[in-house]
Design a protein around this motif. Structure first.
Motif, PDB file in Angstrom:
ATOM      1  N   VAL A 150      -7.119 -37.971 -47.121  1.00 26.25           N
ATOM      2  CA  VAL A 150      -6.723 -38.526 -48.422  1.00 26.25           C
ATOM      3  C   VAL A 150      -5.518 -39.440 -48.266  1.00 26.25           C
ATOM      4  N   ARG A 204      -5.287 -43.594 -48.675  1.00 26.00           N
ATOM      5  CA  ARG A 204      -4.377 -44.250 -49.628  1.00 26.00           C
ATOM      6  C   ARG A 204      -3.292 -45.057 -48.925  1.00 26.00           C
ATOM      7  N   PRO A 243      -2.566 -39.742 -59.463  1.00 24.86           N
ATOM      8  CA  PRO A 243      -3.875 -39.963 -58.820  1.00 24.86           C
ATOM      9  C   PRO A 243      -3.964 -39.366 -57.419  1.00 24.86           C
ATOM     10  N   ASP A 277      -4.363 -35.601 -57.815  1.00 25.90           N
ATOM     11  CA  ASP A 277      -5.711 -35.320 -58.312  1.00 25.90           C
ATOM     12  C   ASP A 277      -6.746 -35.449 -57.189  1.00 25.90           C
ATOM     13  N   GLU A 278      -6.576 -36.450 -56.331  1.00 24.62           N
ATOM     14  CA  GLU A 278      -7.523 -36.627 -55.233  1.00 24.62           C
ATOM     15  C   GLU A 278      -7.402 -35.495 -54.214  1.00 24.62           C
ATOM     16  N   ASP A 303      -9.250 -32.650 -55.646  1.00 23.78           N
ATOM     17  CA  ASP A 303     -10.695 -32.848 -55.481  1.00 23.78           C
ATOM     18  C   ASP A 303     -11.137 -32.556 -54.046  1.00 23.78           C
TER      19      ASP A 303
END
Length: 433
Positions: free
Chosen positions: A19, A23, A53, A56-57, A60
């Protein structure tokens, strides 16, 4: 900017790194040797707008609340990749400057003190406000606003609605209701004590005290103050800036009117307390309404996107409910504003009529010295009760028919009967030298 510290659960290291790499986030990893549950701690800086964000990722990707996360302020980050990340997320608007949903929830919780502290501080602020109102001291009234603990509950209800935290919403609403009741009751008891001990004259006329009279008959401008305080409060908390001064603004919309309502009750004038009580309620509801609209506009949504539809429906219901109630109170305030407007027109027309009469040749020796309009004490809808006209004229002379003429001319502009009192003052003119 923020520095995020995240514990890495066993078996989740690669998922987290994927992740962050995706990013293009710089990070540092320290291995954890004392725990089998967590294998490491990862540190990475983020712009304010990127915190939500990214978290949140990560969620997930399987990183749940068991892997605790700490978000702290970072003063400076020197990194080309971080600068690129900032340019990606920051768009120079409220939505990009706001803090994350997780930080917002923590901020709302922190702004609400424990219940005993909340009650004590509310009582103290109400007592100080009451003292300042009776002394007609703006400085003391402002001081009462500084110590009022109202910003947390006032904004917590809005935060709880938009992020689907019903516990926060219910707690904040309960705090607000209790706060209003406690403030008015504390103000009433303190004012009753002050009056019974003759610290202030027991026959004090409330309308003669400027800080009190302006809140006995509030107008529509009060609504603008409350809406502005609600928007400013939410923007300040959502962008992570200081909320101290905004808290004073919100308290300004609630504490002084509550103090005036308590004073009116202590003086045995419950009808006079109506205007101040309505002002408290409409200000409280307006702050909540402005908070809801501003937070939703800023882009805050519930953590679980599956509950987004339910949250939107709940938000619409609460906004519609608040709008309807605020509109009802707005009609009430509009009535007060219209009554004040009518009184102003009456005063202007009556003054012009007096000047017109005195401009006649038969009254050339007389001049208008002062025109005073006295309103009745039927709060909050006050009407003209008496007009006092002070006229200067030659010594030993008066115009017996002038009082009757002025009474008839002035009452043409009044809906009811208005008493006209004419006072004569001898004016002696002497040549210089």
């Amino acid at each position: 900017m923020r520095l995020v510290q995240l514990t890495i659960p066993t078996g989740q290291r690669e998922a987290i790194f994927d992740v962050l790499d995706g990013r293009e986030v710089d990070y540092v990893v320290t291995d954890e040797t004392k725990s089998r549950e967590y294998t490491a701690v990862v540190y990475f800086p983020l712009p304010d707008a990127a915190v939500e964000p990214v978290l949140d990722e990560l969620q997930d990707a399987g990183i749940d609340d068991d892997a605790y996360t700490v978000v702290v302020d970072a003063e400076t980050v020197v990194s080309r990749r971080f600068q690129a990340l900032r340019e990606e997320y920051e768009e120079n608007d409220v939505g990009s400057d706001r803090i994350s949903r997780q930080e917002l929830q923590a901020e709302a919780d922190d702004l609400t003190p424990t219940f005993p502290v909340y009650v004590v501080m509310t009582v103290i602020s109400a007592i100080v406000a009451t003292a300042g109102l009776l002394l007609d001291s703006p400085a003391v009234v402002v001081g009462s606003m500084v110590i009022a603990p109202l910003i947390g509950p006032a904004l917590g209800a809005s935060v709880g609605t938009v992020i689907d935290d019903e516990d926060l919403f219910v707690e904040s609403v309960a705090y607000q209701i209790i706060g209003v009741i406690v403030a008015i009751a504390a103000a009433a008891l303190f004012a009753l004590l002050v009056r019974s001990l003759n610290i202030v004259p027991p026959d004090l006329v409330l309308s003669s005290v400027g800080e009190i009279s302006e809140r006995l008959a509030p107008d529509l401008l009060s609504l603008a103050i409350a809406l502005g305080a609600g928007v400013a409060g939410v923007v300040s908390i959502a962008t992570g800036t200081s909320v101290a001064l905004v808290g004073v603004m919100i308290a300004a919309a609630l504490i002084p009117p509550a103090g005036v309502a308590g004073i009116a009750l202590a003086w045995g004038q419950p009808t006079s307390a109506i205007g101040a009580t309505v002002l408290v309620l409409v200000n409280l509801l307006s702050v909540n309404l402005a908070g809801l609209l501003t937070l939703w506009y800023a882009g805050y949504r519930p953590e679980n996107l599956f509950s987004l539809g339910e949250t939107e429906q709940r938000l619409r219901q609460r906004i519609v409910g608040l709008v309807v109630i605020v509109l009802v109170f707005t009609v009430f305030l509009s009535g007060i504003t219209y009554a004040s407007y009518e009184a102003g027109n009456f005063e202007q027309d009556a003054r012009e009529d007096v000047e017109t009469v005195l401009s006649q040749d038969r009254y050339e020796d007389y001049q208008l010295l002062e025109f005073q309009l006295v309103m009745d004490d039927d709060y909050p809808f006050r009407n003209p009760e008496r007009v006092v006209v002070t006229i200067g004229g030659p010594p030993g002379q008066s115009a017996p028919d002038l009082a009757d003429i002025l009474h008839d001319r002035i009452n043409r502009h009044a809906d009811g009967s208005v008493t006209v009192e004419v006072r004569y003052v001898e004016v002696v003119e002497r040549d210089a030298g």
